[in-house]
Design a protein around this motif. Structure first.
Motif, PDB file in Angstrom:
ATOM      1  N   PRO A 178      27.915  30.921  39.705  1.00 54.26           N
ATOM      2  CA  PRO A 178      28.305  30.382  41.180  1.00 54.26           C
ATOM      3  C   PRO A 178      29.778  29.297  41.249  1.00 54.26           C
ATOM      4  CG  PRO A 178      26.059  29.931  40.722  1.00 54.26           C
ATOM      5  CD  PRO A 178      26.628  30.703  39.732  1.00 54.26           C
TER       6      PRO A 178
ATOM      7  N   LEU B 298      36.942  31.560  42.260  1.00 51.07           N
ATOM      8  CA  LEU B 298      37.717  32.996  42.407  1.00 51.07           C
ATOM      9  C   LEU B 298      38.191  32.688  44.183  1.00 51.07           C
ATOM     10  CD1 LEU B 298      35.715  35.538  40.591  1.00 51.07           C
ATOM     11  CD2 LEU B 298      38.129  34.846  40.399  1.00 51.07           C
ATOM     12  N   ASP B 299      37.410  32.145  44.936  1.00 53.21           N
ATOM     13  CA  ASP B 299      37.433  31.896  46.221  1.00 53.21           C
ATOM     14  C   ASP B 299      38.486  31.056  46.550  1.00 53.21           C
ATOM     15  OD1 ASP B 299      35.841  33.117  48.202  1.00 53.21           O
ATOM     16  OD2 ASP B 299      34.192  32.048  47.646  1.00 53.21           O
TER      17      ASP B 299
ATOM     18  N   TRP C 165      30.845  41.768  35.721  1.00 53.67           N
ATOM     19  CA  TRP C 165      29.851  41.391  36.551  1.00 53.67           C
ATOM     20  C   TRP C 165      29.390  39.802  36.147  1.00 53.67           C
ATOM     21  CZ3 TRP C 165      27.597  43.593  40.613  1.00 53.67           C
ATOM     22  CH2 TRP C 165      26.381  43.019  41.217  1.00 53.67           C
ATOM     23  N   SER C 166      29.267  39.416  34.919  1.00 55.60           N
ATOM     24  CA  SER C 166      28.835  38.237  34.771  1.00 55.60           C
ATOM     25  C   SER C 166      29.777  37.317  35.125  1.00 55.60           C
ATOM     26  CB  SER C 166      28.588  38.134  33.039  1.00 55.60           C
ATOM     27  OG  SER C 166      27.573  38.983  32.703  1.00 55.60           O
TER      28      SER C 166
ATOM     29  N   ILE D  11      31.836  37.174  37.602  1.00 57.88           N
ATOM     30  CA  ILE D  11      31.728  36.770  39.091  1.00 57.88           C
ATOM     31  C   ILE D  11      30.314  36.476  39.389  1.00 57.88           C
ATOM     32  CG2 ILE D  11      33.421  38.551  40.025  1.00 57.88           C
ATOM     33  CD1 ILE D  11      31.493  40.683  40.558  1.00 57.88           C
ATOM     34  N   GLY D  12      29.381  36.499  38.257  1.00 61.07           N
ATOM     35  CA  GLY D  12      27.779  36.084  38.735  1.00 61.07           C
ATOM     36  C   GLY D  12      27.704  34.722  38.874  1.00 61.07           C
TER      37      GLY D  12
ATOM     38  N   ARG E 125      32.502  31.957  40.974  1.00 58.07           N
ATOM     39  CA  ARG E 125      32.550  32.613  42.572  1.00 58.07           C
ATOM     40  C   ARG E 125      33.543  31.734  43.090  1.00 58.07           C
ATOM     41  NH1 ARG E 125      28.437  32.226  44.880  1.00 58.07           N
ATOM     42  NH2 ARG E 125      29.611  31.753  46.709  1.00 58.07           N
ATOM     43  N   ARG E 126      33.172  30.446  43.173  1.00 60.59           N
ATOM     44  CA  ARG E 126      33.872  29.531  44.182  1.00 60.59           C
ATOM     45  C   ARG E 126      35.291  29.353  43.822  1.00 60.59           C
ATOM     46  NH1 ARG E 126      29.623  25.116  43.944  1.00 60.59           N
ATOM     47  NH2 ARG E 126      27.882  26.418  45.307  1.00 60.59           N
TER      48      ARG E 126
END
Lengths: 120, 120
Positions: B16, B22-23, B10-11, B13-14, B19-20
């Motif tokens: 930002p 991974l995008d 969770w952390s 992907i927490g 997250r980008r």
DNA sequence: CACTCAAGCAACCTTCGGTTGCGTGTAGCG
DNA sequence: CGCTACACGCAACCGAAGGTTGCTTGAGTG
């Protein structure tokens, strides 16, 4: 086409402790820093700081009741946070399925025609 | 009855930035620290650290190609991360809807019988 | 061979999650 | 009325995480 995400809101729900606090507020309908800290592995002050963060991003309201400070969820903002979770999850899920299908297609093609390889 | 959550995942992907990343990895199918940093507002080194984190929690594999280090998503682990997003989102969403319905019910009752008030 | 460019340290700074300690005000009770 | 108790807020401090700059190394290419 990344979904538009409020990074502050995302970070607010990204912290494990805050996530549990939101859980508790959602279940109990409200609480104070002291009451929340009773069921969390951190001190009252840590909880108070987190409540400050949640308040800043609009996820909770504070209402003074006597000498206590009662915090409650803001349903609308919380719903927006949940929506962001779903949005990102759905977007990733969709893309993941797409590339999985493509990968399978490539695999099938190579199985059928092993002589062809891509050298970049 | 909180869903069982892997806090490390969770952390991961927490954040930002992660997250980008991974995008981008999901969209491009892979990339190096340098290539990713070109489209991110942080330095290559910061990206490299994040890739280290993602690698530790098993969200990406590293494959050396010449002098470059190519990172790709681990589909299975990534799918688990997405599942956690959905799980939490769904759980919160369900509870939010429940309390919303209760609130509406109370509202309706008060509309119908204004004399009755709950003083807590 | 010399050059280039990506990686990989290492040191440092700042922010964040967390703790301890302290002062203050309000509620409740003798 | 005054005292105690409890909850809050503030400040200082600590370790880990996100980020930066600077340097070295080593694989590819002219």
């Amino acid at each position: 086409m990344t979904a538009v995400i409020d990074d502050d809101l995302w970070s607010a729900i990204g912290d494990p402790t805050r996530r549990r606090m939101l859980d508790m507020l959602l279940a109990a309908g409200g609480g104070t820093a002291t009451s929340l800290s009773h069921e969390l592995p951190v001190t009252r002050q840590a909880v108070a700081k987190h409540l400050g963060v949640l308040h800043r991003v609009g996820l909770v309201h504070a209402a003074p009741i006597g000498r206590e400070m009662c915090y409650r969820l803001d349903d609308a903002q919380f719903a927006r946070a949940v929506a962001q979770l779903s949005t990102v999850g759905a977007s990733w899920d969709a893309r993941l399925q797409r590339i999985t299908q493509i990968a399978e297609a490539i695999q099938r093609r190579q199985d059928a025609d092993p002589g062809r390889q891509n050298k970049t």
